[in-house]
Design an enzyme around this catalytic site. Structure first.
Site, PDB file in Angstrom:
ATOM      1  CB  SER A 136      -1.432  -0.279   1.016  1.00 48.18           C
ATOM      2  OG  SER A 136      -1.786  -0.928   1.194  1.00 48.18           O
ATOM      3  CB  CYS A 162      -5.387  -1.054   5.713  1.00 47.03           C
ATOM      4  SG  CYS A 162      -4.723  -0.862   4.662  1.00 47.03           S
ATOM      5  CD1 TRP A 170      -1.713  -9.267   5.490  1.00 54.11           C
ATOM      6  CD2 TRP A 170      -1.992  -7.418   4.424  1.00 54.11           C
ATOM      7  NE1 TRP A 170      -1.030  -8.377   5.611  1.00 54.11           N
ATOM      8  CE2 TRP A 170      -1.157  -6.654   5.359  1.00 54.11           C
ATOM      9  CE3 TRP A 170      -2.315  -5.374   3.535  1.00 54.11           C
ATOM     10  CZ2 TRP A 170      -0.933  -5.823   5.985  1.00 54.11           C
ATOM     11  CZ3 TRP A 170      -2.441  -4.841   3.873  1.00 54.11           C
ATOM     12  CH2 TRP A 170      -1.602  -4.498   5.043  1.00 54.11           C
TER      13      TRP A 170
END
Length: 543
Positions: free
Chosen positions: A326, A495, A542
């Site tokens: 990112s 995130c 993730w």
């Protein structure tokens, strides 16, 4: 007739699992006259697990397809290859029965590439490392993408963790001035890594091969459009350093091929067992390869009688993939730079070995220099975006390196504020172990808090007897969450870890909507789904 190689390859290239009789509609013509396979690639940590495969499976049935076998669902959070092999073992007998053909029996190894060694090739004719990937080292031209990355000079590489931390986290800035590269806050940066020279040398020694031998691997399948598995000619060293993945856990099909190179029958049988779909074989593979975390080098070290042909190993190993990070900077503040935030991966395996992350270990050694230290990069666009109106309030949840895109978002909002625009609430939930060890960008964040740009909630999990995470803070601040997402039509961003943190956040949001919005669980779930479809609930996670 017998199932021959051409049928196997044709089936391997397909992505659906139906047979059709007679004429087909245009939509159904995907299957035509040969059996097709529907096997989905998914990950159970994500909400829409294998949704496309299930949709295609159902849609083809509606179009009149005859299902040969049930749709297979691969779970990359577990062992996706095992899922596929188990499904395939049901598929082939069903196909043979459907077409009234005789199966070829046990799978046989069919080499796809032919080896040519170039003993007298001049050095200037040989690809070497990044030159092969880029095609041109000196004359780079935009646009930059996966096939043509930009060689970016490293401008800054500094440590973000405190001196007492046993771990390392890098803040890296790449200079993109003059490259015409464009990015937006929320995008990802792809980095092409280089494998460890130590591991590459060990492979050469174990396979008893001169790594500087120049080779070409040529595809023997005349129908294939892929002539070589990687740019050829090149040396074994170049292939293993720049193009092949030598650090991941080998899949079972690789073990099956390698078993044939064992001179010890016991080693051969053990590798064949691990590559099988029996309960015993699956358990052994899970323990010996996955849990004990062996890569191909470790396997060669721990199976002394295993001496594979290196060209066959080059054929079997998957390609080394770029890694995505990112972007932690805003182009409005840093138009000529791209920043990333990356934890250096290093850990001890159950066998006592030290495993290191390919990309982060390589990047750790990249510092500003003259001539500049260059890293191949390109930008991957994302849908992870701030609302178009700066007045819209946002809640950002990003523990650890999950803070990366939010650093970019905060910079963006701060620039807007300094330009005289009205900016809505900008709220960040950040968590780490200890404030003196891994509180990333704490000085910057405090400046944004002092200037009124940012509202910051922090959780330091190991500074007290009971661990405190960002999810605990969210539970405590339900009023604030509802004010943003319920009363002010704001956005929420997540995130980080998909398996635990993101799932817990989702469940907390459901509770907030139920309690503060006076909704049933079903109504709250629909509300969250509408937020998702409206891009008001975004995740960059993730597993």
């Amino acid at each position: 007739m017998r199932v021959v190689r051409s049928l196997a390859r044709a089936a391997a290239r397909r992505t659906l699992a139906y047979c059709f009789d007679g004429q087909t509609t245009n939509a159904a013509s995907l299957a035509l006259c040969a059996p097709s396979e529907v096997f989905g690639l998914g990950n159970k940590t994500y909400e829409h697990y294998n949704e496309v495969a299930l949709y295609v499976d159902h849609r083809l049935e509606q179009l009149g397809a005859n299902r040969v076998v049930e749709c297979g669902l691969g779970d990359d959070d577990a062992n996706i290859e095992d899922d596929f092999i188990t499904w395939k073992d049901k598929f082939w007998p069903a196909v043979c029965e459907y077409f009234n053909i005789e199966g070829a029996g046990e799978d046989v190894s069919i080499r796809q590439y032919k080896l040519t060694e170039h003993n007298d090739m001049p050095a200037d004719k040989v690809y070497s490392g990044e030159i092969a990937r880029l095609h041109s080292f000196k004359n780079q031209r935009a646009p930059y993408d996966a096939k043509n990355p930009f060689l970016a000079p490293v401008k800054i590489n500094r440590e973000l963790h405190g001196p007492t931390s046993e771990r390392s986290c890098m803040h890296i800035e790449f200079n993109i001035e003059g490259s015409k590269m464009r990015y937006e806050a929320g995008d990802h940066l792809a980095v092409y890594p280089v494998n460890s020279a130590e591991l590459v040398n060990k492979l050469g020694a174990k396979c008893q091969v001169d790594l500087d031998t120049v080779i070409t691997l040529t595809n023997t399948d005349e129908e294939s459009t892929k002539k070589h598995p990687f740019p050829c000619p090149c040396t074994y060293r170049t292939a293993l350093t720049h193009y092949l993945d030598i650090t991941s856990n080998p899949r079972t099909h690789i073990l099956k091929e390698l078993a044939e190179y064992c001179s010890d029958p016991a080693d051969k049988e053990r590798l064949k067992l691990m590559s099988s779909t029996t309960a015993e074989g699956k358990a052994l593979f899970q323990q010996w390869v996955i849990q004990e975390n062996r890569n191909i080098v470790h396997i060669l070290e721990d199976v002394p009688s295993l001496k594979p042909a290196l060209d066959h190993l080059c054929e079997l190993l998957p390609r080394l993939q770029c890694r995505y990070y990112s972007i932690s900077s805003s182009p409005k503040l840093h138009p000529n730079e791209i920043h990333i935030t990356a934890v250096v991966v290093e850990y001890k395996t159950p066998t006592g070995r030290i495993n290191r992350g390919v990309t982060t270990s390589w990047l750790k050694e990249k510092h500003p220099s003259d001539p500049p230290c260059l890293v191949p990069i390109f930008v991957r666009k994302s849908q992870f975006r701030l609302p178009s109106r700066t007045t819209t309030p946002v809640v950002m949840i990003g523990p650890g390196t999950g803070i990366a895109p939010f650093r970019a978002f905060i910079q963006e909002r701060d620039v807007a504020k300094k330009d005289g625009k009205e900016v809505g609430d900008t709220i960040l939930y950040f968590g780490c172990r200890k404030r003196d060890e891994d509180f990333l960008y704490h000085e910057e964040l405090q400046q944004y808090v002092d200037s009124g740009t940012l509202t910051l909630h922090t959780a330091f999990s190991r500074e007290q007897a009971n661990k405190v995470y960002v999810t605990h803070l969210l539970e405590q601040n339900k009023e604030e969450l509802w004010r943003v997402i319920g009363e002010k039509n704001g956005h929420i961003y997540v995130c980080g870890d998909a398996r635990n943190m993101a799932r817990d956040v989702h469940n907390i949001l459901l509770k907030v909507v139920m309690e503060k919005g006076n909704m049933t669980e079903l109504q709250a779930a629909d509300y969250i789904k509408r937020m998702d479809s409206q891009k008001r609930y975004s995740s960059d996670v993730w597993s």
